[in-house]
Design a protein around this motif. Structure first.
Motif, PDB file in Angstrom:
ATOM      1  N   GLU A 117       0.841  -1.213   0.000  1.00 39.79           N
ATOM      2  CA  GLU A 117       0.000   0.000   0.000  1.00 39.79           C
ATOM      3  C   GLU A 117       0.868   1.253   0.000  1.00 39.79           C
ATOM      4  O   GLU A 117       0.588   2.219  -0.702  1.00 39.79           O
ATOM      5  CB  GLU A 117      -0.818   0.034   1.296  1.00 39.79           C
ATOM      6  N   TYR A 119       3.930   1.490  -1.091  1.00 36.91           N
ATOM      7  CA  TYR A 119       4.562   1.618  -2.415  1.00 36.91           C
ATOM      8  C   TYR A 119       3.567   2.250  -3.403  1.00 36.91           C
ATOM      9  O   TYR A 119       3.945   3.060  -4.256  1.00 36.91           O
ATOM     10  CB  TYR A 119       5.027   0.258  -2.945  1.00 36.91           C
ATOM     11  N   GLN A 120       2.305   1.864  -3.284  1.00 34.21           N
ATOM     12  CA  GLN A 120       1.302   2.458  -4.192  1.00 34.21           C
ATOM     13  C   GLN A 120       1.238   3.972  -3.981  1.00 34.21           C
ATOM     14  O   GLN A 120       1.147   4.740  -4.930  1.00 34.21           O
ATOM     15  CB  GLN A 120      -0.070   1.819  -3.948  1.00 34.21           C
ATOM     16  N   ASP A 121       1.361   4.395  -2.703  1.00 34.14           N
ATOM     17  CA  ASP A 121       1.363   5.846  -2.427  1.00 34.14           C
ATOM     18  C   ASP A 121       2.575   6.513  -3.067  1.00 34.14           C
ATOM     19  O   ASP A 121       2.465   7.565  -3.684  1.00 34.14           O
ATOM     20  CB  ASP A 121       1.412   6.117  -0.907  1.00 34.14           C
ATOM     21  N   ALA A 123       4.208   5.466  -5.653  1.00 33.23           N
ATOM     22  CA  ALA A 123       4.064   5.424  -7.115  1.00 33.23           C
ATOM     23  C   ALA A 123       3.084   6.481  -7.611  1.00 33.23           C
ATOM     24  O   ALA A 123       3.210   6.963  -8.738  1.00 33.23           O
ATOM     25  CB  ALA A 123       3.629   4.028  -7.553  1.00 33.23           C
ATOM     26  N   LYS A 124       2.118   6.869  -6.757  1.00 33.41           N
ATOM     27  CA  LYS A 124       1.171   7.924  -7.154  1.00 33.41           C
ATOM     28  C   LYS A 124       1.905   9.252  -7.270  1.00 33.41           C
ATOM     29  O   LYS A 124       1.600  10.083  -8.106  1.00 33.41           O
ATOM     30  CB  LYS A 124       0.063   8.026  -6.098  1.00 33.41           C
ATOM     31  N   GLU A 125       2.920   9.447  -6.392  1.00 34.29           N
ATOM     32  CA  GLU A 125       3.683  10.705  -6.385  1.00 34.29           C
ATOM     33  C   GLU A 125       4.621  10.787  -7.580  1.00 34.29           C
ATOM     34  O   GLU A 125       4.924  11.856  -8.069  1.00 34.29           O
ATOM     35  CB  GLU A 125       4.581  10.747  -5.141  1.00 34.29           C
ATOM     36  N   ASN A 126       5.162   9.621  -7.994  1.00 36.28           N
ATOM     37  CA  ASN A 126       6.284   9.634  -8.935  1.00 36.28           C
ATOM     38  C   ASN A 126       6.400   8.250  -9.577  1.00 36.28           C
ATOM     39  O   ASN A 126       6.292   7.250  -8.885  1.00 36.28           O
ATOM     40  CB  ASN A 126       7.539   9.913  -8.072  1.00 36.28           C
ATOM     41  N   ASP A 127       6.622   8.209 -10.879  1.00 35.96           N
ATOM     42  CA  ASP A 127       6.756   6.876 -11.477  1.00 35.96           C
ATOM     43  C   ASP A 127       8.158   6.654 -12.064  1.00 35.96           C
ATOM     44  O   ASP A 127       8.343   5.852 -12.975  1.00 35.96           O
ATOM     45  CB  ASP A 127       5.656   6.598 -12.506  1.00 35.96           C
ATOM     46  N   TYR A 131       7.325   1.259 -11.020  1.00 35.97           N
ATOM     47  CA  TYR A 131       6.492   0.361 -10.193  1.00 35.97           C
ATOM     48  C   TYR A 131       5.380  -0.235 -11.066  1.00 35.97           C
ATOM     49  O   TYR A 131       4.693   0.481 -11.789  1.00 35.97           O
ATOM     50  CB  TYR A 131       5.885   1.169  -9.042  1.00 35.97           C
ATOM     51  N   GLU A 132       5.229  -1.550 -11.023  1.00 33.26           N
ATOM     52  CA  GLU A 132       4.161  -2.201 -11.801  1.00 33.26           C
ATOM     53  C   GLU A 132       3.533  -3.329 -10.987  1.00 33.26           C
ATOM     54  O   GLU A 132       4.225  -3.971 -10.195  1.00 33.26           O
ATOM     55  CB  GLU A 132       4.728  -2.814 -13.082  1.00 33.26           C
TER      56      GLU A 132
END
Ligand SMILES: Cc1cc2nc3c(=O)[nH]c(=O)nc-3n(C[C@H](O)[C@H](O)[C@H](O)COP(=O)(O)OP(=O)(O)OC[C@H]3O[C@@H](n4cnc5c(N)ncnc54)[C@H](O)[C@@H]3O)c2cc1C
Length: 411
Positions: A117, A119-121, A123-127, A131-132
């Motif tokens: 969870e 990591y998902q946060d 990844a929302k900020e920056n890709d 992240y996949e």
């Protein structure tokens, strides 16, 4: 605000720094290296809620003994007459039972799912770190390993994880990047992956923004006490006053703990990886080639292969060509179109996984030293568990309610 010193700037130290700084602490990280190539950089980048069974499990001792006599096997204990190794081995033996696994599984699942969870946060900020969420494929060639994988998958399902059981044809239907030569596979839908070097770069930028001080090439040598509190960190570049200390020194943690008169059992589990760029016919889904325990991870246009676990000491920096050959053989046996040759020594990366004999990380306040917290021993799952560990360390230090049950993560 309180000053927190973090010893070790691997992924565990940096994730701890991130959440502590966000909470308003004045954070300093000390690392003996240039922080650009340790265990947290060349690993397989898998985020693995599927990995709920610790290394210390029934059958592992017998399997490990068989592998000890095969120079290309994925697991090896370098035999030495050394008290740390003997103590580690005895503790491993004590934990390799069904009762320990039963308690470990929900604890690892909850820590892993929290981490994913977080990591998902990120990844929302920056890709920038790719992240996949493609899950994890466990591919096997033999009936024996299929049985073991089925058993593990059933346990994962019992704990609420989503699993698909695939025939040979179904594997081919899912993995469209390259041909596979397998008996079948198991697809854990829960898992994710990223590019570790790029994630570390992102984290360092975030820490800069949060005004965390990082001392590179600075070795922590000792600690100065006032009663049962650490008041100063002694390094080869001078001493630094502190209010709190987080010990996140990976495979080197026992050496530092000894300075504090604390005994922790962690040995380095050396593993190798190599990364191919712009390869044709490459797998598109993160995979473990089960018979050889080889991890395969697509990272943007690159593909990384990692494996082997040699329980050794931190002075052992040799690249064992036989074990590397074992990894290469597995790749060619599972992916007939790939044609991968032996990487050159300079293209081969190695890292020391910080392995506890119980297979569980240590995330806890010390019982005697009142301002010391441990964040270490994450073995094969340090990348996976790092954000959750950092969050929990912050909750412990700030006295907040802890997000998951940490009973299994004690010293
Ligand atoms: C081949 C391979 C594949 C892997 N694949 C995965 C994967 O897919 N998913 C996953 O979750 N995990 C994976 N791992 C495991 C993961 O890489 C580790 O668990 C993780 O990197 C450990 O992080 P750490 O911060 O605890 O330790 P480290 O990254 O080793 O950091 C510890 C730091 O402490 C510093 N230090 C030590 N002593 C001192 C001192 N005295 N003073 C100052 N600094 C000090 C060191 O320089 C080091 O930078 C893999 C590991 C290997 C080897």
């Amino acid at each position: 605000m309180k000053r927190v010193s973090i010893v070790g700037g691997g992924i565990i130290g940096l994730c701890s720094a991130y959440y502590l700084a966000k909470e308003g602490y004045e954070v300093t990280v000390f690392d003996q290296s240039a922080m650009d190539d340790g265990c947290s950089y060349g690993n397989a980048g898998m985020i693995v809620p599927s990995h709920i069974i610790p290394l210390a499990q029934p059958g592992m001792i017998a399997q490990g003994m068989k592998w000890m006599f095969d120079s290309q096997s994925p697991f090896y204990v370098k035999p030495r007459l050394n008290s740390d190794l003997i103590k580690w081995g005895l503790q491993f033996y004590k934990h390799a039972n069904a009762n320990h696994v039963e308690k470990a599984m929900p604890a690892l699942r909850d820590l892993s799912l929290l981490s994913k969870e977080l990591y998902q946060d990120f990844a929302k900020e920056n890709d920038s770190f790719f992240y996949e969420e493609k899950g994890l494929l466990m591919l096997y060639k033999t009936d024996k390993v299929a049985d073991e994988m089925f058993h593990e998958a059933k346990e994962a399902e019992r704990l609420g994880l989503e699993v698909d059981y695939l025939t040979r044809a179904e594997v081919a239907g899912l993995e469209k990047g390259t041909k596979t030569d397998v008996l079948g596979g198991i697809h854990y839908k829960s898992d994710a992956h990223l590019y570790p070097q790029k994630f570390m770069k992102f984290l360092k930028k975030e820490l800069q923004r949060l005004k965390v001080e990082i001392h590179l090439n600075t070795t922590v040598q000792d600690f100065i006490f006032d009663k049962n509190s650490i008041v100063k960190i002694v390094t080869d570049k001078g001493s630094f006053a502190t209010d709190e200390v987080v010990l996140a020194a990976g495979a080197w943690s026992p050496t530092l703990a000894k300075k504090l008169n604390i005994s922790i059992s962690i040995l380095p589990g050396k593993g190798y990886s190599f990364t191919l760029k712009d390869k044709d016919h490459k797998p598109s889904i993160p995979t473990i080639l089960c018979e050889g325990k080889v991890a395969v991870t697509p990272m943007n246009n690159d593909i990384r292969f990692g494996g082997t676990m040699e329980i050794t000491h931190t002075g052992d920096t040799k690249i064992n060509q036989n074990r590397l050959q074992g990894i290469v053989n597995s790749i060619n046996e599972f992916y007939p179109e790939m044609e991968v040759g032996m990487p050159k020594v300079e293209e081969t990366w190695f890292g020391f996984r910080p392995c506890t004999p119980s297979g569980m990380p240590i995330i806890t306040r010390d019982k005697k030293v009142v301002n010391l917290t441990f964040a270490t021993g994450h073995a094969m799952m340090g990348l996976s568990l790092a954000p959750a560990t950092g969050k929990i360390i912050t909750e412990i230090i700030s006295g907040k309610k802890i997000s998951v049950d940490t009973k299994m993560f004690q010293l």
